[in-house]
Design a protein around this motif. Structure first.
Motif, short mmCIF file in Angstrom:
data_model
loop_
_atom_site.label_atom_id
_atom_site.label_comp_id
_atom_site.label_asym_id
_atom_site.label_seq_id
_atom_site.Cartn_x
_atom_site.Cartn_y
_atom_site.Cartn_z
N CYS A 1 0.86 -1.18 0.00
CA CYS A 1 0.00 0.00 0.00
C CYS A 1 0.90 1.23 0.00
CB CYS A 1 -0.92 0.02 1.22
SG CYS A 1 -2.03 1.45 1.26
N SER A 2 0.75 2.09 -1.00
CA SER A 2 1.60 3.27 -1.09
C SER A 2 0.92 4.32 -1.96
CB SER A 2 2.97 2.91 -1.68
OG SER A 2 2.82 2.43 -3.01
N PRO A 3 1.31 5.60 -1.79
CA PRO A 3 0.73 6.64 -2.64
C PRO A 3 1.26 6.53 -4.07
CG PRO A 3 2.41 7.57 -1.21
CD PRO A 3 2.22 6.15 -0.78
N VAL A 4 0.38 6.69 -5.04
CA VAL A 4 0.78 6.64 -6.45
C VAL A 4 0.57 7.98 -7.13
CG1 VAL A 4 0.41 4.16 -6.68
CG2 VAL A 4 -1.48 5.75 -7.13
N ALA A 5 0.06 8.96 -6.40
CA ALA A 5 -0.11 10.31 -6.91
C ALA A 5 -0.02 11.26 -5.73
CB ALA A 5 -1.44 10.48 -7.64
N PRO A 6 0.49 12.47 -5.94
CA PRO A 6 0.64 13.40 -4.81
C PRO A 6 -0.70 13.98 -4.38
CG PRO A 6 1.25 14.48 -6.85
CD PRO A 6 1.02 13.03 -7.20
N ILE A 7 -0.78 14.35 -3.12
CA ILE A 7 -1.90 15.13 -2.61
C ILE A 7 -1.48 16.60 -2.66
CG2 ILE A 7 -3.43 15.58 -0.67
CD1 ILE A 7 -2.83 12.76 0.33
N GLN A 8 -2.29 17.41 -3.31
CA GLN A 8 -2.00 18.82 -3.42
C GLN A 8 -3.24 19.62 -3.04
OE1 GLN A 8 0.64 19.95 -6.87
NE2 GLN A 8 -0.06 17.99 -7.67
N SER A 9 -3.04 20.71 -2.34
CA SER A 9 -4.18 21.56 -1.96
C SER A 9 -3.74 23.02 -2.03
CB SER A 9 -4.68 21.22 -0.56
OG SER A 9 -3.66 21.39 0.40
N GLN A 10 -4.65 23.86 -2.45
CA GLN A 10 -4.36 25.28 -2.56
C GLN A 10 -4.31 25.96 -1.19
OE1 GLN A 10 -3.50 26.76 -5.44
NE2 GLN A 10 -3.64 24.72 -6.33
N SER A 11 -5.04 25.42 -0.25
CA SER A 11 -5.08 26.01 1.09
C SER A 11 -5.14 24.89 2.12
CB SER A 11 -6.30 26.92 1.24
OG SER A 11 -7.49 26.21 0.99
N PRO A 12 -4.68 25.13 3.34
CA PRO A 12 -4.71 24.10 4.38
C PRO A 12 -6.14 23.60 4.65
CG PRO A 12 -3.34 25.95 5.03
CD PRO A 12 -4.06 26.39 3.80
N ASP B 1 7.12 18.26 -4.44
CA ASP B 1 8.37 18.51 -5.15
C ASP B 1 8.44 17.51 -6.30
OD1 ASP B 1 11.02 18.57 -6.06
OD2 ASP B 1 11.78 19.18 -4.10
N LEU B 2 8.18 17.98 -7.50
CA LEU B 2 8.13 17.07 -8.65
C LEU B 2 9.47 16.42 -8.93
CD1 LEU B 2 6.55 15.90 -11.04
CD2 LEU B 2 7.07 18.00 -12.31
N ARG B 3 10.54 17.17 -8.73
CA ARG B 3 11.87 16.64 -9.05
C ARG B 3 12.21 15.44 -8.18
NH1 ARG B 3 16.97 16.92 -7.24
NH2 ARG B 3 16.39 18.31 -5.54
N THR B 4 11.98 15.54 -6.89
CA THR B 4 12.31 14.45 -5.97
C THR B 4 11.16 13.48 -5.77
OG1 THR B 4 11.61 15.72 -4.03
CG2 THR B 4 13.92 15.92 -4.71
N GLN B 5 9.97 13.85 -6.24
CA GLN B 5 8.75 13.06 -6.05
C GLN B 5 8.40 12.91 -4.56
OE1 GLN B 5 10.23 10.11 -9.46
NE2 GLN B 5 8.27 9.49 -8.60
N ILE B 6 8.73 13.94 -3.78
CA ILE B 6 8.43 13.93 -2.35
C ILE B 6 7.19 14.78 -2.09
CG2 ILE B 6 9.22 14.50 -0.03
CD1 ILE B 6 10.69 12.16 -1.26
N ASN B 7 6.20 14.18 -1.46
CA ASN B 7 4.98 14.87 -1.03
C ASN B 7 5.09 15.09 0.48
OD1 ASN B 7 1.43 14.11 -1.69
ND2 ASN B 7 2.46 16.03 -1.33
N THR B 8 5.17 16.35 0.89
CA THR B 8 5.31 16.67 2.32
C THR B 8 3.96 17.08 2.88
OG1 THR B 8 7.59 17.43 2.00
CG2 THR B 8 6.47 18.13 4.02
N MET B 9 3.57 16.43 3.95
CA MET B 9 2.35 16.78 4.68
C MET B 9 2.74 17.45 5.99
SD MET B 9 -0.84 14.40 6.02
CE MET B 9 0.22 13.29 6.97
N ARG B 10 2.29 18.68 6.19
CA ARG B 10 2.56 19.41 7.43
C ARG B 10 1.28 19.48 8.24
NH1 ARG B 10 7.60 21.37 7.04
NH2 ARG B 10 8.44 21.71 4.93
N ARG B 11 1.38 19.07 9.50
CA ARG B 11 0.21 19.05 10.37
C ARG B 11 0.43 19.93 11.60
NH1 ARG B 11 -0.70 12.52 10.57
NH2 ARG B 11 1.15 12.76 11.88
N HIS B 12 -0.60 20.67 11.95
CA HIS B 12 -0.62 21.46 13.17
C HIS B 12 -1.77 20.94 14.03
CE1 HIS B 12 -1.47 25.56 15.28
NE2 HIS B 12 -0.80 24.74 16.06
N TRP B 13 -1.40 20.34 15.16
CA TRP B 13 -2.38 19.74 16.06
C TRP B 13 -2.73 20.73 17.17
CZ3 TRP B 13 -3.85 14.43 15.60
CH2 TRP B 13 -3.13 13.71 14.63
N VAL B 14 -4.02 20.96 17.38
CA VAL B 14 -4.49 21.76 18.51
C VAL B 14 -5.50 20.92 19.28
CG1 VAL B 14 -5.59 23.88 19.30
CG2 VAL B 14 -4.16 23.91 17.23
#
Length: 249
Positions: free
Chosen positions: A147-158, A179-192
């Motif tokens: 099980c792995s991602p085969v396409a990036p998740i992209q969003s215009q706003s959080p 990052d298309l060059r490295t194929q790295i999809n970074t997810m940043r989370r802020h927990w409150v």
């Protein structure tokens, strides 16, 4: 584990709240349907299977369900997750190991790598090593389910979501970078948390397209049968997918 393996485990732990808090990881993963999808794929392609190895088993939550049917061993890079799993699911055989290098000296009818574990392997050489690990634990006709991602998740706003945790409800704000060059999809989370406590994490996942997955599998001796999305029934349309392959050598 080697010093390099330990350093990698510590790097991932620093980037992901779940790895720093195994109990939270365990509670959030409770709603995962990975086990049912995985079992359906095994029923379709290898109903006679009796033994199973889980690479990236975490706390063993999925493995506990799979162990009702299979003789299982689970491997994970995070000592904290494995230790928590050993205490909460003492009946399971959970071991610390790096999927790039671990060798158990046995094979199994089914190999699974769920929960996006493969996506944390970023370098091509390490991906090749990981698939060699799968091959080292396979005999002829062993089934491999990834099980792995085969396409990036992209969003215009959080995006925001409410999550129930063992600490009580929390609001999570999630943003994505691609990052298309490295194929790295970074997810940043802020927990409150409702208690007022806050924390941040940043999770970097390598996105492998279906043809890349198929090539890595083929080079390691596996034939890919299908790649399906998380419903287990439709063509790949979204970020997450299951790859099903069989060892041919």
């Amino acid at each position: 584990m080697s010093n390099l393996d330990t350093m990698e485990a510590e790097r991932l732990q620093a980037s992901n709240l779940f790895y720093r808090d195994p109990a939270l990881y365990d509670s959030v993963q409770a709603d995962s349907d990975s086990t049912s999808i995985c079992q359906a794929l095994i029923d379709r392609y290898c109903p006679e299977a009796r033994t199973l190895l889980d690479f990236g088993c975490g706390t063993g939550r999925n493995l506990q369900l799979l162990a009702r049917r299979f003789d299982c061993i689970g491997i994970d890079l995070q000592p904290g997750l494995v230790d928590y799993g050993r205490h909460t699911r003492s009946e399971l055989d959970l071991r610390v190991g790096d999927i790039r290098t671990v060798r158990l000296g046995c094979t199994a009818d089914v190999l699974v790598c769920l929960g996006n574990s493969l996506a944390y392997v970023h370098e091509n050489a390490d991906l090749q090593a990981t698939f060699q690990t799968f091959a080292a634990h396979a005999h002829r006709h062993t089934l491999l389910v990834l099980c792995s991602p085969v396409a990036p998740i992209q969003s215009q706003s959080p995006q925001q979501a409410r999550v129930e945790t063992r600490f009580g409800p929390a609001t999570v704000t999630i943003g994505y970078e691609w990052d298309l060059r490295t194929q790295i999809n970074t997810m940043r989370r802020h927990w409150v948390f409702d208690s007022g406590e806050e924390c941040h994490d940043a999770i970097r996942r390598r996105v492998l397209g279906p043809r890349e997955l198929e090539l890595h599998a083929l080079l390691a001796g596996f034939e890919v049968f299908e790649i399906v999305n998380e419903t287990g029934a439709l063509p790949v349309l979204g970020p997450g997918a299951y790859t099903v392959a069989r060892y041919q050598e």
